[in-house]
Design a protein around this motif. Structure first.
Motif, PDB file in Angstrom:
ATOM      1  N   TRP A  48      39.296  48.688  37.782  1.00 10.40           N
ATOM      2  CA  TRP A  48      40.698  48.600  37.393  1.00 10.40           C
ATOM      3  C   TRP A  48      40.819  48.034  35.983  1.00 10.40           C
ATOM      4  O   TRP A  48      39.897  47.433  35.454  1.00 10.40           O
ATOM      5  CB  TRP A  48      41.503  47.741  38.368  1.00 10.40           C
TER       6      TRP A  48
ATOM      7  N   GLU B 221      44.292  46.553  33.263  1.00 12.50           N
ATOM      8  CA  GLU B 221      45.731  46.309  33.168  1.00 12.50           C
ATOM      9  C   GLU B 221      46.180  46.414  31.720  1.00 12.50           C
ATOM     10  O   GLU B 221      45.401  46.151  30.785  1.00 12.50           O
ATOM     11  CB  GLU B 221      46.113  44.936  33.735  1.00 12.50           C
TER      12      GLU B 221
ATOM     13  N   GLU C 297      49.009  47.396  36.290  1.00  9.68           N
ATOM     14  CA  GLU C 297      47.629  47.618  36.704  1.00  9.68           C
ATOM     15  C   GLU C 297      47.397  49.096  36.994  1.00  9.68           C
ATOM     16  O   GLU C 297      48.232  49.767  37.626  1.00  9.68           O
ATOM     17  CB  GLU C 297      47.311  46.803  37.954  1.00  9.68           C
TER      18      GLU C 297
ATOM     19  N   PRO D  99      44.514  40.778  38.123  1.00 14.87           N
ATOM     20  CA  PRO D  99      45.182  42.056  37.852  1.00 14.87           C
ATOM     21  C   PRO D  99      46.678  41.944  38.077  1.00 14.87           C
ATOM     22  O   PRO D  99      47.131  41.351  39.053  1.00 14.87           O
ATOM     23  CB  PRO D  99      44.529  43.009  38.865  1.00 14.87           C
ATOM     24  N   ASP D 100      47.456  42.495  37.133  1.00 15.28           N
ATOM     25  CA  ASP D 100      48.916  42.496  37.219  1.00 15.28           C
ATOM     26  C   ASP D 100      49.484  41.086  37.186  1.00 15.28           C
ATOM     27  O   ASP D 100      50.530  40.812  37.771  1.00 15.28           O
ATOM     28  CB  ASP D 100      49.382  43.236  38.481  1.00 15.28           C
TER      29      ASP D 100
END
Length: 390
Positions: free
Chosen positions: A111, A113, A156, A224-225
Motif C-alpha cells: 500500500w 498513501e 490510501e 496508512p490513511d
C-alpha cells in the motif's frame, strides 16, 4: 408501503451493524455499510430493474458526494433529508505528495498513501498513479471518477495489481528491492515523485512530518490513511524513589514515561507482578510489614519495553519513645525514628480531656534518633506523642 412525495427526500442509512429495514416505519437502514475507499450504490424498482446507481472511489471523511447541477460532485457539507449543499471548494492537485508506503507487509497487500498539503480538498479523478516512468507506463493506473482527498488529509491506495478489487486498488504492486512512486496530473505532468531503495519487511517509509522533504522508516508505527508518527520505545522521565514508611501509612510510588502511545504499566514487587497495579502510581494503603520489598515498574508499548530503577520500600512499626527527667523541670524525650523524615512532637496534660498541642515546630530528622527537651515548670504531668508528617 414506503412512498416518496414529489420533490421529497428519503434517507437510507447504511449501518452494517443494524438489520435492514423491511417495513415502512423509519428510520430506514440498508443493512450494509459503505466503504470509504471504494463502493457502488444501486437503486432497483420493485421488478428488480436498475433505476439509478453511483460508483465512487476514495472519499473525504465527514463530507458527502451528491448531485449538483446535474453532476455528481463533492459537496460542502452533508444534508441528509434536505436540498444538497453547494459543491465543495477544491484546491488544485500540485499540493499532493506521496506520503508513506509499505512494499513488504507480513500480511495484506502492499500500500501507499497520498497527502494533501492544501487547505481545501482535491479531486483525484483522472490523475495517474504509477511506478513506471516510461511513456506508456505513467498512465497505467488512472484514479477513478468521484475520488477525493480531504484538506490536510490522506488517501490510501492498495498496490496489489488488481484494480478490479476496488477503486482504491492500483494496477501495480510495489517492489521491496526499490523503485519509484509517481503522481501525474490529467495532462500527464509530473506532480510528485518518490524514489526508494531496499525496504525492510513489515516496515513503512515516508515523510516526517506529513508532506515534508524528510524521509524516514517507521518501524512498528505504520499509519496508512493517518498522520505519520515515528515510534519510540518507552523512556523514563521520572524514576520511582525509595521510601521509608511506618505501618498504617499510605505509600505511593510514582513514575513518568514517554514513548509511542499507548503505554502499559506493570508494577513488580521483588520481580513478581503486583495484581491490579497497572498505572503510573503504585499506592499501598494502609502499608503493612509484608509490603516491604524492592519495587520496579515495567513499561511496554508497540516498539518495546523498559524497566525502571529499583525503589526499596522499608516498613517499620511506629516508634515507641521514652522520657527521662534531666531535672525537676526538664524532660528529655527520645524517639527511634526513620531518617530523613519530618516529625512533630505533641503533648497534653490529660489523656481524657483537651487537645494535643505542638511542642515546638515540625523538625526534619536526618538520623535515626530524635531527641527533644521539654521544660514542664508548674505542671505535675505531661503526655507525649510523635506525629509523622508527610
Amino acid at each position: 408501503g414506503t412512498t416518496l412525495a414529489a420533490g421529497g427526500y428519503l434517507v437510507i442509512w447504511c449501518d452494517g451493524a443494524v438489520a435492514a429495514t423491511t417495513n415502512s416505519p423509519g428510520p430506514h437502514n440498508s443493512g450494509f455499510a459503505l466503504n470509504g475507499g471504494s463502493g457502488d450504490v444501486y437503486l432497483f424498482n420493485s421488478l428488480g430493474q436498475p433505476v439509478d446507481s453511483v460508483g465512487y472511489g476514495v472519499q473525504v471523511k465527514n463530507l458527502s458526494i451528491g448531485r449538483s447541477n446535474g453532476a455528481w460532485q463533492l459537496l460542502a457539507s452533508p444534508t441528509p433529508g434536505a436540498t444538497n449543499a453547494a459543491p465543495a471548494a477544491l484546491a488544485l492537485p500540485p499540493g499532493l505528495r506521496v506520503n508513506e508506503w509499505m512494499p513488504a507487509p507480513l500480511t495484506g497487500d502492499d500500500w501507499f498513501e497520498l497527502y494533501n498539503t492544501n487547505t481545501q480538498p482535491v479531486d483525484l479523478s483522472g490523475l495517474f498513479l504509477t511506478d513506471d516512468p516510461s511513456v506508456t507506463g505513467l498512465a497505467i493506473s488512472p484514479v477513478p471518477p468521484l475520488s477525493f482527498i480531504g484538506a490536510r488529509s490522506w488517501a490510501e491506495f492498495l498496490a496489489d495489481g488488481h484494480p478490479s478489487h476496488g477503486r482504491d486498488h492500483v494496477h501495480f504492486s510495489l517492489d521491496a528491492s526499490g523503485e519509484t512512486l509517481r503522481i501525474y496530473d490529467t495532462n500527464r505532468v509530473l506532480l510528485d515523485v518518490v524514489d526508494f531503495g531496499i525496504q525492510s519487511t513489515d516496515v513503512s517509509s515516508g515523510r516526517l512530518p506529513d508532506g515534508a522533504d524528510n524521509f524516514v522508516e517507521f518501524p512498528g508505527s505504520a499509519t496508512p490513511d493517518s498522520t505519520n508518527t515515528l515510534s519510540a520505545p518507552p523512556t523514563f522521565t521520572l524514576q520511582p524513589q525509595s521510601r521509608n514508611a511506618y505501618t498504617g501509612e499510605a505509600v505511593s510510588l510514582t513514575v513518568k514515561a514517554t514513548g509511542t502511545p499507548p503505554l502499559s504499566y506493570q508494577w513488580l514487587s521483588n520481580n513478581v507482578a503486583v495484581a491490579g497495579q497497572i498505572f503510573t502510581n503504585l499506592t499501598l494503603s494502609p502499608v503493612l510489614l509484608a509490603h516491604a520489598a524492592n519495587y520496579r515498574v515495567l513499561v511496554t508499548n508497540s516498539v518495546g519495553s523498559t524497566i525502571s530503577d529499583i525503589a526499596a520500600l522499608t516498613v517499620t512499626v511506629p516508634p515507641t519513645g521514652s522520657a527521662a527527667l534531666l531535672n525537676p523541670a526538664t524532660v528529655k524525650l527520645s524517639f527511634p525514628v526513620q531518617a530523613n523524615r519530618t516529625y512533630q512532637v505533641q503533648y497534653k496534660t490529660s489523656l481524657t480531656t483537651g487537645s494535643w498541642l505542638s511542642l515546638g515546630s515540625p523538625t526534619f530528622v536526618s538520623s535515626n534518633l530524635f531527641l527533644v527537651n521539654d521544660v514542664i515548670t508548674g505542671q505535675s504531668q505531661r503526655f507525649y506523642r510523635l506525629a509523622i508528617l508527610p
